[in-house]
Design a protein around this motif. Sequence first.
Motif, PDB file in Angstrom:
ATOM      1  N   TRP A  31     -15.541  35.916  22.881  1.00 24.45           N
ATOM      2  CA  TRP A  31     -15.505  34.041  22.492  1.00 24.45           C
ATOM      3  C   TRP A  31     -14.905  34.427  20.736  1.00 24.45           C
ATOM      4  N   GLY A  32     -14.831  32.891  20.665  1.00 22.96           N
ATOM      5  CA  GLY A  32     -14.213  32.931  19.160  1.00 22.96           C
ATOM      6  C   GLY A  32     -14.940  32.990  18.631  1.00 22.96           C
ATOM      7  N   GLN A  33     -14.251  33.328  17.127  1.00 23.23           N
ATOM      8  CA  GLN A  33     -15.750  33.838  15.739  1.00 23.23           C
ATOM      9  C   GLN A  33     -15.261  32.484  14.392  1.00 23.23           C
ATOM     10  N   GLY A  34     -15.830  31.868  13.798  1.00 26.54           N
ATOM     11  CA  GLY A  34     -16.087  31.421  13.038  1.00 26.54           C
ATOM     12  C   GLY A  34     -16.917  32.044  11.928  1.00 26.54           C
ATOM     13  N   THR A  35     -16.628  32.883  11.119  1.00 27.15           N
ATOM     14  CA  THR A  35     -17.673  33.635  10.036  1.00 27.15           C
ATOM     15  C   THR A  35     -17.047  33.025   8.305  1.00 27.15           C
ATOM     16  N   PHE A  36     -18.955  33.458   7.856  1.00 29.62           N
ATOM     17  CA  PHE A  36     -19.048  32.613   6.477  1.00 29.62           C
ATOM     18  C   PHE A  36     -18.512  31.452   6.939  1.00 29.62           C
ATOM     19  N   ALA A  37     -18.891  30.470   7.628  1.00 30.19           N
ATOM     20  CA  ALA A  37     -18.363  29.075   7.856  1.00 30.19           C
ATOM     21  C   ALA A  37     -19.415  28.453   6.398  1.00 30.19           C
ATOM     22  N   SER A  38     -18.756  27.307   6.329  1.00 31.79           N
ATOM     23  CA  SER A  38     -19.134  26.655   4.691  1.00 31.79           C
ATOM     24  C   SER A  38     -19.508  24.942   5.268  1.00 31.79           C
ATOM     25  N   LYS A  39     -18.824  25.299   6.457  1.00 33.09           N
ATOM     26  CA  LYS A  39     -18.789  23.796   7.139  1.00 33.09           C
ATOM     27  C   LYS A  39     -18.545  24.360   8.545  1.00 33.09           C
ATOM     28  N   VAL A  47     -14.425  25.250  11.510  1.00 35.25           N
ATOM     29  CA  VAL A  47     -15.238  25.699  10.895  1.00 35.25           C
ATOM     30  C   VAL A  47     -14.247  26.346   9.954  1.00 35.25           C
ATOM     31  N   THR A  48     -15.161  25.666   8.277  1.00 34.91           N
ATOM     32  CA  THR A  48     -14.164  25.873   7.194  1.00 34.91           C
ATOM     33  C   THR A  48     -15.506  27.062   6.344  1.00 34.91           C
ATOM     34  N   ARG A  49     -13.572  27.411   5.833  1.00 29.63           N
ATOM     35  CA  ARG A  49     -14.507  29.170   5.647  1.00 29.63           C
ATOM     36  C   ARG A  49     -13.637  29.411   4.027  1.00 29.63           C
ATOM     37  N   GLU A  50     -14.508  29.665   3.176  1.00 24.36           N
ATOM     38  CA  GLU A  50     -14.105  30.377   1.720  1.00 24.36           C
ATOM     39  C   GLU A  50     -13.651  31.663   1.625  1.00 24.36           C
ATOM     40  N   VAL A  51     -12.044  31.590   1.099  1.00 25.49           N
ATOM     41  CA  VAL A  51     -11.799  33.110   1.592  1.00 25.49           C
ATOM     42  C   VAL A  51     -11.070  33.316  -0.166  1.00 25.49           C
ATOM     43  N   GLY A  97      -8.512  33.046  -2.957  1.00 24.66           N
ATOM     44  CA  GLY A  97      -7.997  31.781  -3.514  1.00 24.66           C
ATOM     45  C   GLY A  97      -8.504  30.653  -2.955  1.00 24.66           C
ATOM     46  N   GLY A  98      -9.512  30.051  -2.045  1.00 33.24           N
ATOM     47  CA  GLY A  98      -9.467  28.769  -1.755  1.00 33.24           C
ATOM     48  C   GLY A  98      -9.782  28.471  -0.100  1.00 33.24           C
ATOM     49  N   LEU A  99      -9.758  28.024   0.239  1.00 35.91           N
ATOM     50  CA  LEU A  99     -10.826  27.357   1.852  1.00 35.91           C
ATOM     51  C   LEU A  99      -9.488  27.953   3.303  1.00 35.91           C
ATOM     52  N   GLU A 100     -10.463  27.751   4.241  1.00 35.90           N
ATOM     53  CA  GLU A 100      -9.241  28.241   5.307  1.00 35.90           C
ATOM     54  C   GLU A 100     -10.286  27.302   6.631  1.00 35.90           C
ATOM     55  N   THR A 101      -9.097  26.918   7.089  1.00 33.88           N
ATOM     56  CA  THR A 101      -9.976  26.335   8.757  1.00 33.88           C
ATOM     57  C   THR A 101      -9.155  26.773   9.421  1.00 33.88           C
ATOM     58  N   ASP A 102     -10.335  26.890  10.407  1.00 33.86           N
ATOM     59  CA  ASP A 102     -10.170  27.264  12.122  1.00 33.86           C
ATOM     60  C   ASP A 102     -10.322  26.259  13.071  1.00 33.86           C
ATOM     61  N   LYS A 103      -9.911  26.418  14.375  1.00 42.67           N
ATOM     62  CA  LYS A 103     -10.530  25.586  14.913  1.00 42.67           C
ATOM     63  C   LYS A 103     -10.581  26.105  16.232  1.00 42.67           C
ATOM     64  N   PHE A 104     -11.729  26.438  17.625  1.00 35.51           N
ATOM     65  CA  PHE A 104     -11.327  27.344  18.549  1.00 35.51           C
ATOM     66  C   PHE A 104     -12.537  26.194  19.590  1.00 35.51           C
ATOM     67  N   LYS A 105     -11.784  26.954  21.241  1.00 31.97           N
ATOM     68  CA  LYS A 105     -12.670  26.524  22.063  1.00 31.97           C
ATOM     69  C   LYS A 105     -14.079  27.245  21.976  1.00 31.97           C
ATOM     70  N   ALA A 151     -18.370  29.705  21.585  1.00 33.40           N
ATOM     71  CA  ALA A 151     -17.991  29.978  20.527  1.00 33.40           C
ATOM     72  C   ALA A 151     -19.056  30.885  19.526  1.00 33.40           C
ATOM     73  N   ILE A 152     -18.674  32.138  18.864  1.00 33.78           N
ATOM     74  CA  ILE A 152     -19.734  32.139  17.539  1.00 33.78           C
ATOM     75  C   ILE A 152     -19.229  31.811  16.407  1.00 33.78           C
ATOM     76  N   VAL A 153     -20.348  31.201  15.431  1.00 31.33           N
ATOM     77  CA  VAL A 153     -20.218  31.294  14.749  1.00 31.33           C
ATOM     78  C   VAL A 153     -21.508  32.437  13.067  1.00 31.33           C
ATOM     79  N   THR A 154     -20.457  32.457  11.838  1.00 33.86           N
ATOM     80  CA  THR A 154     -22.116  32.761  11.143  1.00 33.86           C
ATOM     81  C   THR A 154     -22.199  32.201   9.799  1.00 33.86           C
TER      82      THR A 154
END
Length: 249
Positions: free
Chosen positions: A137-145, A155-159, A161-169, A172-175
């Motif tokens: 499955w797709g995964q979004g780790t360290f989710a802040s939104k 899923v929005t995650r902190e990286v 220098g800023g924020l990264e936003t990922d979208k997947f079907k 899924a797994i979210v941490t």
Amino acid sequence: MKVLVPVKRVLDYNVKPRVKADGTGVDLANVKMSMNPFDEIAVEEAIRLKEKGVATEIVVVSIGEQKAQETLRTALAMGADRAILVTAEDRVEPLGVAKILKAIADEEQPQLVILGKQAIDDDNNQTGQMLAGLLGWGQGTFASKVEVSGDSVTVTREVDGGLETDKFKLPAIVTTDLRLNEPRYASLPNIMKAKSKPLATKTAADYGVDVAPRVKTLKVVEPGKRQAGVKVADVDELVMKLKAMGIAK
């Protein structure tokens, strides 16, 4: 949509850990235990999805000794619908946990699995990623939104220098990370209701999973004592000492 939320019973974050005299691990005798804080955030996020009408059922899972029922009852009191306890007297490593969760996911068919990014007792930060790999499955780790829309999750995650936003079907797994939400306190009526909510007890063998340890802990030691600071008379002496330490040029 069904949401699966794994939770872990750990040493309470307010308790100062003590290492056993023989160095084999942390002494857990007669100390306060509670739900892993990151898992508590995961439970809260699942409840919020249900309150929005996105999720229809929340199933919480814990792997550990019988006392882990207390942790599951806390999740049920917060708002989860039912619980599964997979009993294990000895510590189960992250890979074993991921394999058990995969078997449960195959059986329960959730669309979303939300779990803490790591447990504060061992800080491995492995289970969510391993589970995503086992399930494919797709995964979004360290989710802040987390936002679920239709058959996808964003899923929005902190990286750095800023924020990264990922979208997947979905599925899924979210941490979860600390900034995702603020977990609620369970009310007394909900605590009473939690006592009658379904809690199934299983074993790893029921799911055909071998949880034999693959890693051997050689020794556990407490962090070294912090050295006392040194007072300096003026800035010149401070700079001199920093140069001697190789910190300043």
